[in-house]
Enzyme design. Sequence first.
Site, short mmCIF file in Angstrom:
data_model
loop_
_atom_site.label_atom_id
_atom_site.label_comp_id
_atom_site.label_asym_id
_atom_site.label_seq_id
_atom_site.Cartn_x
_atom_site.Cartn_y
_atom_site.Cartn_z
N CYS A 238 12.70 83.94 13.32
CA CYS A 238 13.39 82.65 13.18
C CYS A 238 13.14 82.07 11.79
O CYS A 238 12.05 81.54 11.52
CB CYS A 238 12.90 81.69 14.26
SG CYS A 238 13.59 80.05 14.11
N CYS B 180 12.43 78.33 11.74
CA CYS B 180 11.07 77.96 12.14
C CYS B 180 10.06 78.32 11.04
O CYS B 180 9.16 77.56 10.75
CB CYS B 180 10.66 78.69 13.42
SG CYS B 180 11.96 78.84 14.64
N ASP B 181 10.19 79.51 10.44
CA ASP B 181 9.11 80.05 9.60
C ASP B 181 9.48 80.23 8.13
O ASP B 181 8.59 80.54 7.33
CB ASP B 181 8.67 81.42 10.15
CG ASP B 181 8.17 81.32 11.58
OD1 ASP B 181 7.67 80.25 11.95
OD2 ASP B 181 8.29 82.31 12.32
#
Length: 305
Positions: free
Chosen positions: A132, A135-136
């Site tokens: 993701c 997200c990261d």
Amino acid sequence: MLYDIIIVGGGPAGLTAAIYARRSGRTVLLLEKEGFGGQIAFSPRVDNYPGVPYVSGAELAEQMLSQALALDTDTDIGTVCAIRNENGVKTVLTEEGDSYTGRCVIIAAGARHRQLGLPGENELIGQGVSYCAVCDGGFYAGGTVAVAGGGDSALQEALLLSDICETVYVIHRRREFRGDVEKQKRLFARENVRVLTPMNITALHARDGALASVTLADAGTGAERELAVDALFVSVGMVPALGAFADVLPLTNDGYAALGEDCISPAAGIFAAGDCRAKSVRQLTTAVADGACAALSACRYLEVT
Ligand SMILES: Cc1cc2nc3c(=O)[nH]c(=O)nc-3n(C[C@H](O)[C@H](O)[C@H](O)COP(=O)(O)OP(=O)(O)OC[C@H]3O[C@@H](n4cnc5c(N)ncnc54)[C@H](O)[C@@H]3O)c2cc1C
């Protein structure tokens, strides 16, 4: 309480089912294991949802949830691990030890990221291997990253990473990409994006517990090379989240619910909707269409039983 309809999964399909079922006057419990909104909550930009030219996935998810809550949908957090179907009553059990009863269940559990299946992949999650970019991605700002995959999600991930990373390698096992042509044009026009095809990733290498490089094998010649990266974002498709429901739903070989567009299963009062159902297109539009169909099929079932 015996609910008319219990919905498993609070993504676009489950939220739409809740809206339709509540508008039909049915009592509804919506169960979600992580965060309401499902996969779309991780998309920074949605521009193919009719009537909404541009919106972030998180905002769209929030609006869907608000609409369901405004209709007095009951919600709870829990990971559903089993459904018992006895004498017309469905008992829905969660890993947390709760149980709920309903006359119908709509399974809208969606799908989760497929892994490459390479040695060390699980150990390196959070240490350079991610599924993701939203997200990261920020952890690797200014760095060198690779995206594995050739579909829409891979292109979207690579676009996002190319805004913040110095170099983004896009690695795909075929020469042609399956994803949206407009996204391809935008991505491949960027100077910091390098396309490596047709290439398979055959090994992950770590240094000091974090990903340091990957081995690439040319899909045609088999020739190998090592590519140094700070992170690898794997975007090679999804697997349906139906493991807990194999005893109540017919599944295809690859684990999707083998049901038609009416979302009706052979088990009376059990329905499946959204990305977890076998179909050719998995998008917001098809997920919300399924949510509506499943809810209306469930309402018809309730009328005649
Ligand atoms: C990064 C990304 C970008 C995308 N961008 C677009 C786009 O721009 N346009 C577009 O049309 N589509 C896009 N999609 C696809 C779209 O998000 C999906 O098609 C859609 O979310 C499917 O909805 P769903 O409700 O069927 O499943 P999901 O969104 O997967 O929701 C399922 C929900 O069920 C929950 N759940 C699963 N198992 C259980 C359980 N056992 N108990 C309780 N809850 C459970 C999950 O936590 C999840 O919240 C994108 C997807 C991703 C990953």
